[in-house]
Design an enzyme around this catalytic site. Structure first.
Site, PDB file in Angstrom:
ATOM      1  N   ASP A 120       5.766  -7.072   5.604  1.00 20.73           N
ATOM      2  CA  ASP A 120       5.770  -6.122   4.665  1.00 20.73           C
ATOM      3  C   ASP A 120       6.532  -6.264   3.533  1.00 20.73           C
ATOM      4  O   ASP A 120       7.784  -6.755   3.868  1.00 20.73           O
ATOM      5  CB  ASP A 120       6.044  -4.713   5.470  1.00 20.73           C
ATOM      6  N   ASN A 152       0.369  -8.060  -6.302  1.00 17.97           N
ATOM      7  CA  ASN A 152      -1.002  -7.518  -6.010  1.00 17.97           C
ATOM      8  C   ASN A 152      -0.982  -6.430  -5.021  1.00 17.97           C
ATOM      9  O   ASN A 152      -1.615  -5.306  -5.203  1.00 17.97           O
ATOM     10  CB  ASN A 152      -1.915  -8.570  -5.858  1.00 17.97           C
ATOM     11  N   TYR A 205       0.826   7.452  -7.554  1.00 19.90           N
ATOM     12  CA  TYR A 205       0.490   6.109  -7.758  1.00 19.90           C
ATOM     13  C   TYR A 205       0.633   5.765  -9.087  1.00 19.90           C
ATOM     14  O   TYR A 205       1.087   4.515  -9.514  1.00 19.90           O
ATOM     15  CB  TYR A 205      -1.146   5.781  -7.392  1.00 19.90           C
ATOM     16  N   GLY A 206       0.201   6.538 -10.216  1.00 18.88           N
ATOM     17  CA  GLY A 206       0.123   6.174 -11.514  1.00 18.88           C
ATOM     18  C   GLY A 206       1.661   6.011 -11.964  1.00 18.88           C
ATOM     19  O   GLY A 206       1.764   4.823 -12.772  1.00 18.88           O
ATOM     20  N   ALA A 207       2.544   6.840 -11.616  1.00 14.46           N
ATOM     21  CA  ALA A 207       3.927   6.717 -12.140  1.00 14.46           C
ATOM     22  C   ALA A 207       4.636   5.470 -11.667  1.00 14.46           C
ATOM     23  O   ALA A 207       5.108   4.550 -12.437  1.00 14.46           O
ATOM     24  CB  ALA A 207       4.759   7.708 -11.381  1.00 14.46           C
ATOM     25  N   LYS A 216       2.995   2.594 -10.880  1.00 10.32           N
ATOM     26  CA  LYS A 216       2.243   1.422 -11.570  1.00 10.32           C
ATOM     27  C   LYS A 216       2.595   1.379 -13.075  1.00 10.32           C
ATOM     28  O   LYS A 216       3.086   0.352 -13.738  1.00 10.32           O
ATOM     29  CB  LYS A 216       0.734   1.569 -11.829  1.00 10.32           C
TER      30      LYS A 216
END
Length: 232
Positions: A59, A85, A152-154, A156
Site C-alpha cells: 500500500d 496512478n 475524490y475531486g478535491a 485530484k
C-alpha cells in the site's frame, strides 16, 4: 549518485489493473525496465505482466512499502519516469460532502495526495539525475463539480497542484493528465449497476500518454483527448 544504467526505468503506481496495467505493458514493450505496485497479489497474477515489469505488493500509504519502491529504484541506479496512478474513490457508494467524515477524508487524502507527495520527495534525486518526467493521473473531477465526487475531486485537484509545483521548484517536466472516462473497475464502482461498456478501454489512452512523454512539452495540466497518439 551515479546513473550508469542505460535502460530507461519507470515506476508506475497502481499497475495491477486499468490504466496503470496498460501503461506498464506499453512501457515494457518499448524496452523500459518497469517497477509497479498494488495491494492485491491476486490481481497481479491475473494481470500476467511481462518479465520486464517488477511487481512490489503493498500500500502506497505504508512507509515500509514506499521504502521498498525507493530501494528498487536505487538498485537500478536511475529513474526516468514516475507515474502517480494509484488512487481511491473513497467510501462506497460515493456520497455528498455533507455525509463525509474526517476518517473518509484522511483515507482519500493519504492515498491520492499524501503517498504521491512523499514518494516523489524520496525519488526526486533520481528523477533530477536522469532529467526524468513526473506524470500524475488526474480527473475531470479535479476541475468540475459533480455531486458525490467532492472528496475524490478535491484530492485530484491537490495532486494537480503538487505535481505542477514540483515542476516550478525543480525544473523537471511534470504533467497532470486527465485520461477521460474509461472502462475500468473504478469507473464501475463509481456507477454501480450501470452499463459502462460505452467507455473506452484504458489501452486506448496509453498512446496519448506515450506521445506526451516523447514530446516533453511544457509542464502543465493536459487532457488525454487533446493529445496526439504516439507512433509505434
Amino acid at each position: 549518485m551515479n546513473t550508469t544504467k542505460k535502460t530507461r526505468v519507470a515506476l508506475v503506481t497502481g499497475g495491477s489493473a486499468g490504466l496503470g496495467l496498460a501503461l506498464c505493458r506499453a512501457l515494457a514493450a518499448r524496452g523500459w525496465d518497469v517497477v509497479t505496485d498494488g495491494r492485491s497479489e491476486e490481481k497481479f497474477k491475473e494481470a500476467d505482466l511481462p518479465p520486464e515489469v517488477t511487481v512490489v505488493i503493498g500500500d502506497l500509504t505504508d512507509t515500509d512499502h514506499r521504502a521498498e519502491l525507493v530501494a528498487q529504484v536505487e538498485r537500478r541506479g536511475r529513474l526516468d519516469l514516475l507515474v502517480h496512478n494509484a488512487s481511491t474513490l473513497g467510501p462506497l457508494p460515493m456520497r455528498p460532502l455533507a455525509d463525509v467524515d474526517f476518517p473518509d477524508l484522511m483515507h482519500v487524502w493519504r492515498t491520492n495526495i499524501g503517498g504521491p507527495l512523499v514518494l516523489t520527495s524520496a525519488l526526486l534525486p533520481w528523477l533530477r539525475e536522469a532529467d526524468g518526467v513526473l506524470l500524475s493521473i488526474s480527473s475531470d473531477a479535479a476541475v468540475e463539480h459533480y455531486g458525490t465526487w467532492g472528496l475524490y475531486g478535491a484530492s485530484k485537484a491537490a495532486l494537480d497542484h503538487v505535481t505542477l509545483t514540483w515542476a516550478a521548484e525543480t525544473g523537471l517536466r511534470a504533467y497532470a493528465v486527465d485520461p477521460g472516462d474509461m472502462r475500468t473497475a473504478m469507473q464501475q464502482d463509481a456507477f454501480p449497476g450501470e452499463d459502462i461498456s460505452d467507455r473506452p478501454l484504458p489501452a486506448t489512452v496509453v498512446p496519448r500518454l506515450l506521445a506526451l512523454l516523447d514530446a516533453r512539452p511544457e509542464s502543465g495540466r493536459y487532457r488525454a483527448a487533446d493529445l496526439a497518439e504516439a507512433d509505434g
